[in-house]
Scaffold this active site. Structure first.
Site, PDB file in Angstrom:
ATOM      1  N   ARG A 150      29.541  28.294  51.015  1.00  0.00           N
ATOM      2  CA  ARG A 150      30.157  27.271  51.848  1.00  0.00           C
ATOM      3  C   ARG A 150      31.041  27.812  52.951  1.00  0.00           C
ATOM      4  O   ARG A 150      30.975  27.363  54.089  1.00  0.00           O
ATOM      5  CB  ARG A 150      31.018  26.329  50.984  1.00  0.00           C
ATOM      6  CG  ARG A 150      30.277  25.232  50.317  1.00  0.00           C
ATOM      7  CD  ARG A 150      30.973  24.859  49.038  1.00  0.00           C
ATOM      8  NE  ARG A 150      30.820  25.977  48.120  1.00  0.00           N
ATOM      9  CZ  ARG A 150      29.788  26.102  47.283  1.00  0.00           C
ATOM     10  NH1 ARG A 150      28.891  25.167  47.208  1.00  0.00           N
ATOM     11  NH2 ARG A 150      29.664  27.165  46.511  1.00  0.00           N
TER      12      ARG A 150
ATOM     13  N   HIS B 197      43.613  31.447  50.319  1.00  0.00           N
ATOM     14  CA  HIS B 197      42.375  30.948  50.955  1.00  0.00           C
ATOM     15  C   HIS B 197      42.781  29.768  51.840  1.00  0.00           C
ATOM     16  O   HIS B 197      42.483  28.612  51.542  1.00  0.00           O
ATOM     17  CB  HIS B 197      41.398  30.518  49.856  1.00  0.00           C
ATOM     18  CG  HIS B 197      39.989  30.307  50.306  1.00  0.00           C
ATOM     19  ND1 HIS B 197      39.607  30.219  51.633  1.00  0.00           N
ATOM     20  CD2 HIS B 197      38.848  30.157  49.584  1.00  0.00           C
ATOM     21  CE1 HIS B 197      38.305  30.022  51.695  1.00  0.00           C
ATOM     22  NE2 HIS B 197      37.819  29.985  50.475  1.00  0.00           N
TER      23      HIS B 197
END
Ligand code: NCD
Length: 309
Positions: free
Chosen positions: A57, A135
């Site tokens: 993704r 992240h």
């Protein structure tokens, strides 16, 4: 608020107004992210994607985002296809790549790698995951999904479930949710609790995180349930992983006492922690969440690389 030419290494690099600005820009870019409008805001600009760890993704949505803005993308398919296998250091790799591109997206198994890369690069570096560290772009799309669905990021009861020790998505998300005024409850197997230093940091951001082992209780009050995979690849020994594997699972039975408008998020990939039967319920938002990676990364790239949305 100017992100032009800036790195994004940790979500803590962004102020509250900056986060809200990115979310609003992303919302405006949804039609273009779906391909219903065509844009050329980053025409002639090149993004390098350096992925030293597996990704589906994050990598594809960065590539899609850049191309939806009219820009170009380059990168090696697998680490095996790069000179890293010949012993080239990260610093040298980054020095080379910055000569070929206008910004670098980096995913690396080592915590701190993105910060290091940013020191060696004169071009903006975006952290797409550094080991068990941070992240930040995942957090932006997680926030976007909550905001878009709930209309606000304030006052939501958010349960973070799973591998809170090694999971970088929950580290970044916990900072941001604390900063933006959500209530946090952490549910993890005893050996995978959120590290103390991250909890302390979350408190510095204004959060008062609660920890519990009782998932059923936490779910009853939840507006948002954020489920994560156990990060098998980060365990120093396989037996330790086997001891916790499959220790929690969201299925229809677990959701019986959940609020009607509970939303379930997951950064994906999932393994066994959400039963497929949950996909058919209105709670399941994780596939829409994955799409949201495109408008969010479009907004971010456009702000960093200098277009005007
Ligand atoms: C996450 C990651 O790489 O940290 N995946 C993602 O970016 N969507 C979560 C995970 O791998 O479990």
């Amino acid at each position: 608020m100017d992100l032009q030419g800036e790195d994004l290494i940790s979500i803590a690099d962004l102020s509250e107004p900056a986060i809200h600005h990115i979310l609003r820009e992303a919302k405006a870019l949804v039609p273009a992210a779906r391909g219903e409008e065509s844009l050329d805001l980053l025409k002639g600009r090149i993004l390098a994607t350096l992925f030293f760890e597996a990704s589906t993704r994050t990598r594809l949505s960065f590539e899609s985002a850049m191309q939806r803005l009219g820009g170009g993308v380059l990168g090696f398919g697998l680490v095996e296809g790069s000179s890293v296998t010949k012993g080239e250091t990260l610093a040298d790799t980054v020095k080379m790549v910055e000569a070929y591109a206008d910004a670098i997206v980096l995913r690396h198994p080592q915590e701190g790698a993105a910060r290091l890369a940013a020191e060696f690069s004169t071009k903006p570096v975006i952290n797409a995951g550094d080991g068990a560290g941070q992240h930040p772009t995942q957090t932006l799309l997680d926030l976007f999904t909550i905001w878009d669905e709930k209309g606000t990021l304030e006052g939501n009861q958010v349960v973070l479930l799973g591998d809170l020790k090694y999971g970088r998505t929950v580290h970044s998300l916990a900072y941001a949710l604390a900063l933006l005024g959500s209530d946090l409850t952490m549910v993890a197997p005893p050996t995978l609790r959120m590290p103390k230093e991250i909890l302390e940091r979350v408190e510095e951001f204004g959060g008062k995180p609660e920890e519990t082992e009782s998932l059923s209780e936490a779910i009853q009050a939840a507006d948002v349930l954020y489920v994560t995979r156990i990060q098998k690849e980060r365990f120093p020994d396989a037996q330790e992983y086997q001891r916790v594997a499959g220790s929690y699972r969201i299925d229809l039975r677990v959701l019986r006492d959940a609020k009607k408008d509970l939303i379930i998020l997951h950064p994906l990939p999932r393994v066994t922690e959400i039963a497929p039967e949950v996909d058919r319920t209105p709670h399941a938002l994780y596939f829409r969440q994955a799409f949201n990676g495109v408008p969010i990364r479009m907004a971010l790239l456009n702000l960093i690389l200098g277009g005007v949305a």
